[in-house]
Design a protein around this motif. Structure first.
Motif, PDB file in Angstrom:
ATOM      1  N   ALA A  25       0.833  -1.204   0.000  1.00  0.00           N
ATOM      2  CA  ALA A  25       0.000   0.000   0.000  1.00  0.00           C
ATOM      3  C   ALA A  25       0.868   1.255   0.000  1.00  0.00           C
ATOM      4  O   ALA A  25       0.519   2.258  -0.629  1.00  0.00           O
ATOM      5  CB  ALA A  25      -0.929  -0.004   1.215  1.00  0.00           C
ATOM      6  N   LEU A  39      -2.213   3.284  -0.649  1.00  0.00           N
ATOM      7  CA  LEU A  39      -3.344   2.704  -1.380  1.00  0.00           C
ATOM      8  C   LEU A  39      -4.353   2.106  -0.402  1.00  0.00           C
ATOM      9  O   LEU A  39      -3.997   1.629   0.668  1.00  0.00           O
ATOM     10  CB  LEU A  39      -2.850   1.589  -2.308  1.00  0.00           C
ATOM     11  CG  LEU A  39      -2.044   2.001  -3.534  1.00  0.00           C
ATOM     12  CD1 LEU A  39      -1.533   0.763  -4.267  1.00  0.00           C
ATOM     13  CD2 LEU A  39      -2.870   2.855  -4.476  1.00  0.00           C
ATOM     14  N   SER A  40      -5.605   2.122  -0.817  1.00  0.00           N
ATOM     15  CA  SER A  40      -6.653   1.497   0.003  1.00  0.00           C
ATOM     16  C   SER A  40      -6.559  -0.019  -0.115  1.00  0.00           C
ATOM     17  O   SER A  40      -5.885  -0.549  -1.002  1.00  0.00           O
ATOM     18  CB  SER A  40      -8.025   1.957  -0.467  1.00  0.00           C
ATOM     19  OG  SER A  40      -8.230   1.509  -1.796  1.00  0.00           O
ATOM     20  N   ASP A  41      -7.280  -0.708   0.778  1.00  0.00           N
ATOM     21  CA  ASP A  41      -7.321  -2.181   0.724  1.00  0.00           C
ATOM     22  C   ASP A  41      -7.877  -2.665  -0.608  1.00  0.00           C
ATOM     23  O   ASP A  41      -7.427  -3.658  -1.174  1.00  0.00           O
ATOM     24  CB  ASP A  41      -8.215  -2.708   1.841  1.00  0.00           C
ATOM     25  CG  ASP A  41      -7.379  -3.218   3.001  1.00  0.00           C
ATOM     26  OD1 ASP A  41      -7.953  -3.483   4.069  1.00  0.00           O
ATOM     27  OD2 ASP A  41      -6.144  -3.355   2.830  1.00  0.00           O
ATOM     28  N   ALA A  42      -8.888  -1.934  -1.094  1.00  0.00           N
ATOM     29  CA  ALA A  42      -9.509  -2.324  -2.371  1.00  0.00           C
ATOM     30  C   ALA A  42      -8.491  -2.217  -3.505  1.00  0.00           C
ATOM     31  O   ALA A  42      -8.455  -3.059  -4.410  1.00  0.00           O
ATOM     32  CB  ALA A  42     -10.715  -1.439  -2.659  1.00  0.00           C
ATOM     33  N   ALA A  43      -7.662  -1.184  -3.464  1.00  0.00           N
ATOM     34  CA  ALA A  43      -6.657  -1.003  -4.514  1.00  0.00           C
ATOM     35  C   ALA A  43      -5.600  -2.106  -4.448  1.00  0.00           C
ATOM     36  O   ALA A  43      -5.192  -2.646  -5.472  1.00  0.00           O
ATOM     37  CB  ALA A  43      -6.003   0.372  -4.393  1.00  0.00           C
ATOM     38  N   LEU A  45      -6.032  -5.057  -3.222  1.00  0.00           N
ATOM     39  CA  LEU A  45      -6.701  -6.289  -3.679  1.00  0.00           C
ATOM     40  C   LEU A  45      -6.770  -6.320  -5.192  1.00  0.00           C
ATOM     41  O   LEU A  45      -6.534  -7.354  -5.818  1.00  0.00           O
ATOM     42  CB  LEU A  45      -8.113  -6.340  -3.080  1.00  0.00           C
ATOM     43  CG  LEU A  45      -8.942  -7.592  -3.353  1.00  0.00           C
ATOM     44  CD1 LEU A  45      -9.912  -7.823  -2.213  1.00  0.00           C
ATOM     45  CD2 LEU A  45      -9.734  -7.494  -4.642  1.00  0.00           C
ATOM     46  N   SER A  46      -7.104  -5.165  -5.764  1.00  0.00           N
ATOM     47  CA  SER A  46      -7.253  -5.092  -7.212  1.00  0.00           C
ATOM     48  C   SER A  46      -5.934  -5.398  -7.918  1.00  0.00           C
ATOM     49  O   SER A  46      -5.895  -6.075  -8.935  1.00  0.00           O
ATOM     50  CB  SER A  46      -7.745  -3.694  -7.578  1.00  0.00           C
ATOM     51  OG  SER A  46      -7.616  -3.464  -8.942  1.00  0.00           O
ATOM     52  N   LEU A  47      -4.819  -4.906  -7.377  1.00  0.00           N
ATOM     53  CA  LEU A  47      -3.537  -5.037  -8.063  1.00  0.00           C
ATOM     54  C   LEU A  47      -2.824  -6.339  -7.737  1.00  0.00           C
ATOM     55  O   LEU A  47      -2.144  -6.905  -8.589  1.00  0.00           O
ATOM     56  CB  LEU A  47      -2.631  -3.868  -7.691  1.00  0.00           C
ATOM     57  CG  LEU A  47      -3.102  -2.489  -8.169  1.00  0.00           C
ATOM     58  CD1 LEU A  47      -2.209  -1.404  -7.594  1.00  0.00           C
ATOM     59  CD2 LEU A  47      -3.092  -2.429  -9.681  1.00  0.00           C
ATOM     60  N   PHE A  48      -2.932  -6.764  -6.484  1.00  0.00           N
ATOM     61  CA  PHE A  48      -2.081  -7.874  -6.054  1.00  0.00           C
ATOM     62  C   PHE A  48      -2.850  -9.083  -5.520  1.00  0.00           C
ATOM     63  O   PHE A  48      -2.245 -10.122  -5.299  1.00  0.00           O
ATOM     64  CB  PHE A  48      -1.098  -7.392  -4.975  1.00  0.00           C
ATOM     65  CG  PHE A  48      -0.220  -6.268  -5.438  1.00  0.00           C
ATOM     66  CD1 PHE A  48      -0.418  -4.977  -4.982  1.00  0.00           C
ATOM     67  CD2 PHE A  48       0.801  -6.498  -6.341  1.00  0.00           C
ATOM     68  CE1 PHE A  48       0.377  -3.938  -5.424  1.00  0.00           C
ATOM     69  CE2 PHE A  48       1.605  -5.466  -6.786  1.00  0.00           C
ATOM     70  CZ  PHE A  48       1.390  -4.178  -6.329  1.00  0.00           C
ATOM     71  N   GLY A  49      -4.147  -8.955  -5.297  1.00  0.00           N
ATOM     72  CA  GLY A  49      -4.913 -10.096  -4.822  1.00  0.00           C
ATOM     73  C   GLY A  49      -5.376  -9.910  -3.394  1.00  0.00           C
ATOM     74  O   GLY A  49      -5.023  -8.954  -2.715  1.00  0.00           O
ATOM     75  N   GLN A  50      -6.144 -10.907  -2.963  1.00  0.00           N
ATOM     76  CA  GLN A  50      -6.789 -10.833  -1.662  1.00  0.00           C
ATOM     77  C   GLN A  50      -5.880 -11.388  -0.576  1.00  0.00           C
ATOM     78  O   GLN A  50      -5.072 -12.270  -0.854  1.00  0.00           O
ATOM     79  CB  GLN A  50      -8.050 -11.710  -1.723  1.00  0.00           C
ATOM     80  CG  GLN A  50      -9.222 -11.124  -1.051  1.00  0.00           C
ATOM     81  CD  GLN A  50     -10.525 -11.729  -1.529  1.00  0.00           C
ATOM     82  OE1 GLN A  50     -11.458 -11.015  -1.763  1.00  0.00           O
ATOM     83  NE2 GLN A  50     -10.596 -13.024  -1.654  1.00  0.00           N
TER      84      GLN A  50
END
Lengths: 216, 317
Positions: A25, A39-43, A45-50
Motif C-alpha cells: 500500500a 493505497l486502500s485495501d480495495a486497490a 486487492l485489485s492489483l495484487f490479490g486478496q
C-alpha cells in the motif's frame, strides 16, 4: 503504470514493514510524484490479490529481485570470475536486512492456498533450485547430462541448509555454507565415481552374458 | 402499468420510421444462429452510404446517436419491476454477486470513502456499500453518489432509500447524468475514492468514454470496479446458459413485466459485451493500473459462476 513497478517500489519497504499488504500500500508514497496517502485495501486487492495472496506476490517479487542482484554481486577481495561459494555468500548477505521477516515469509510460501496438503514443499524447492541454477550459471558451470542435474541438486541442498541455518544463527551462516558446499562437492564426486564404477560393472556383466551364448 | 418498447414512440426521435422495424413486437431471434462477433472497443462502426456511425443495440445495429434513447426507453420500461426481474432472472444469485463485489471494496476499512456508483439507479450497490461500512467498520461518513442517465431508475432508488436510515443524510445523493460525459461542475476531477458500475457499462454507447470519465473523477489511488455479465468459457455451462438466456428470460419478461422486447435486448446486450481479456485491456488503455492479464488471484478480473458475471478492477495511480 505497470503493477510490477509498484512491486519494485514496495520491495525496499520490506525492511520496515515486512512482507505485508502495508508495504504494498505504501509503495505509492515512493513514486516520483508521490501520492498523499497509501493505497486502500480495495486497490491492493485489485492489483495484487486478496489477503495472503498479495503477501505471496510481494515475497515472490523480493526473491526474484534478490536473484537478479546475484548477477551483479561483487566480492571486493576477489578478482576474476566468482566461485559458486562467493555467489551464494552474496545471496545470503542480501537476506540480512530482512532476516527477521523471512521465517514468516517462508512459512507463508509453504502454506497451501487450500487446506490440503498441510505443507507444500514445492515453493521451497523451487526457491533453492532457482538460486542454485543461477549461481552455477554465473560461475560458468559447464556440466552436461546427469552431471548438470547432480551439480545443481547438491548446490541447492547446500544453499537450502545454509539459509535455514542463517535464520537461527546468522553469524555462523557463511562458515556453514562453506562446510555444506564442501560436503556437497564430496557427495557429488562420490556419486559420479559410483556411477562410473557402476557403468564398468554393468558393461562387464553385459559382455559376460553376451559371450555365454544365453541370448539368441 | 408496464410500458412495452413498442409504446415508446413519443420518446423515439424523428427517425422513428427507420427504427420501427427494429423495435417491432415479437422479435424473433434464433440464438443458435447468432454469431458472437469480436466487438470493438465501443462497438461502433462506420457504415451506410453517408458513413454514419453505428453501434449495436443487442443484436441489432442502430445509429450511434440513437442508442442512448433506445436504452433509456428500455430502462424506463423495466424500472418499476427491475428488482423483481433481477431476482426472477438470476434466481436471486445477483444478490450474491453484488455482496461479493462490495465485500472486495471494503468500504470504511481505512476511514470514510467518497464513492460514486454509476448506472446504479435502484441503489443496490450504494445501499450495500453504506451498510457494509456501517456494520463492519462503524463508519457513518462514507458517502455514495448514485448516478444514472435514467430518471425513472433513479426515482426507484430514491424510493428505496426513503425506507432506510440514509434518507436525507449527506451519505447518499442521486444525480442524473450520462456516464460518458459527466459535467465537471457537478463531478469535479480527482474527487472520488471508489467508482463502481454494476451491470450498467454494457448499455453505454462508448465504453472507452465511460472509462475515461471514471479515470477523470477518481482520485490518485482510487479504485475502479465493474461488475458485469461476461463470457462463459466452459462449453457445457455456456450451452445451458444460452438456452436459459434466450428461451426463459424473455418469457419471464413477458409474464412478469409484460415486456418481452426489453428483456430480449438485455439478454442480447450481454452477448455483445467484450470478453474479459479485451475489457481488461480497455481498462488498462484508459490509464488504470490493473492486475496481471489473467483471471483470478492477482489478475485483472475475477469470474463469478464460471464467467456468467465478472468483476474487473483497476487503480488510478
Amino acid at each position: 503504470m505497470p503493477r510490477n513497478q509498484l512491486l519494485r517500489l514496495a520491495i525496499p519497504l520490506v525492511r520496515t514493514h515486512g512482507f505485508s499488504r502495508e508495504a504494498l500500500a505504501r509503495s505509492v508514497l515512493s513514486l516520483p510524484v508521490p501520492h498523499q496517502q497509501p493505497l486502500s485495501d480495495a486497490a491492493v486487492l485489485s492489483l495484487f490479490g486478496q489477503g495472503d495472496d498479495a503477501r505471496r506476490v510481494l515475497i515472490e517479487g523480493w526473491l526474484d529481485q534478490a536473484r537478479e542482484e546475484m548477477k551483479i554481486a561483487q566480492v571486493p577481495a576477489v578478482q576474476g570470475p566468482l566461485s559458486v561459494r562467493d555467489i551464494l555468500a552474496s545471496r545470503l548477505k542480501s537476506n540480512e536486512p530482512v532476516l527477521q521477516h523471512l521465517p514468516e515469509a517462508f512459512a507463508l510460501l509453504a502454506s497451501p492456498a487450500s487446506g490440503l496438503p498441510p505443507l507444500d514443499p514445492l515453493p521451497g524447492l523451487k526457491h533453492v533450485s532457482k538460486i542454485a541454477d543461477e549461481a552455477c550459471y554465473i560461475a560458468g558451470d559447464v556440466s552436461v547430462g546427469p552431471a548438470w542435474f547432480r551439480r545443481r541438486a547438491t548446490v541447492a541442498a547446500a544453499y537450502g541448509a545454509a539459509e535455514l541455518h542463517q535464520l537461527t544463527s546468522p553469524n555462523t551462516a557463511y562458515e556453514f555454507l562453506a562446510h555444506a558446499l564442501n560436503a556437497a562437492q564430496k557427495v557429488d564426486s562420490t556419486i559420479s565415481e559410483v556411477e562410473l564404477f557402476g557403468r564398468y560393472v554393468w558393461r562387464s556383466w553385459a559382455g559376460i552374458i553376451k559371450s555365454s551364448g544365453v541370448l539368441p | 402499468m408496464h410500458r412495452s418498447l413498442s409504446q415508446l414512440r413519443p420518446l423515439v426521435p424523428k427517425t422513428a420510421s427507420r427504427l420501427s422495424p427494429l423495435v417491432s413486437a415479437a422479435v424473433r431471434h434464433n440464438h443458435q444462429n447468432a454469431q458472437p462477433t469480436t466487438s470493438s472497443g465501443s462497438g461502433s462502426n462506420l457504415s451506410g452510404d453517408h458513413g454514419a456511425r453505428t453501434t449495436h443495440f443487442g443484436f441489432k445495429t442502430v445509429p450511434e446517436e440513437e442508442k442512448e434513447s433506445l436504452v433509456r426507453g428500455v430502462f424506463d420500461s423495466v424500472a418499476s419491476s427491475y428488482d423483481l426481474m433481477n431476482d426472477a432472472m438470476s434466481l436471486g444469485v445477483h444478490r450474491l454477486w453484488k455482496d461479493d463485489f462490495v465485500a472486495r471494496l471494503k468500504p470504511g476499512a481505512r476511514g470514510p470513502l467518497r464513492c460514486i456508483d454509476v448506472a446504479g439507479g435502484t441503489g443496490d450497490i450504494a445501499l450495500r456499500i453504506l451498510d457494509s461500512a456501517r456494520e463492519k467498520y462503524a463508519d457513518r461518513e462514507t458517502s455514495v453518489d448514485v448516478v444514472d442517465i435514467n430518471g425513472e431508475m433513479l426515482k426507484e432508488g430514491y424510493k428505496r432509500f426513503k425506507k432506510t436510515m440514509y434518507h436525507n443524510t449527506p451519505q447518499i445523493a442521486f444525480k442524473e447524468a450520462n456516464a460518458q460525459a459527466m459535467p465537471e461542475s457537478e463531478f469535479p476531477s480527482n474527487t472520488y475514492d471508489v467508482y463502481t458500475i454494476a451491470f450498467g457499462i454494457r448499455n453505454c454507447t462508448s465504453i472507452p468514454d465511460v472509462l475515461k470519465e471514471a479515470y477523470r473523477v477518481l482520485k490518485p489511488g482510487g479504485t475502479f470496479a465493474c461488475l458485469e455479465f461476461s463470457r462463459v468459457d466452459n462449453p457445457l455451462l455456456g450451452t445451458l446458459y444460452d438456452q436459459y438466456s434466450f428461451s426463459i428470460l424473455p418469457l419471464l419478461g413477458t409474464i412478469l413485466a409484460g415486456d418481452r422486447e426489453s428483456y430480449q435486448y438485455l439478454v442480447e446486450s450481454i452477448r455483445k459485451f467484450p470478453p474479459q481479456p479485451e475489457f481488461a485491456k480497455m481498462i488498462a488503455d484508459a490509464g488504470f493500473t490493473t492486475g496481471a492479464m489473467h483471471e483470478g488471484k492477482g489478475g485483472a478480473w475475477t469470474d463469478l459462476w464460471g464467467g456468467i458475471a465478472s468483476i474487473h478492477t483497476g487503480v488510478k495511480i
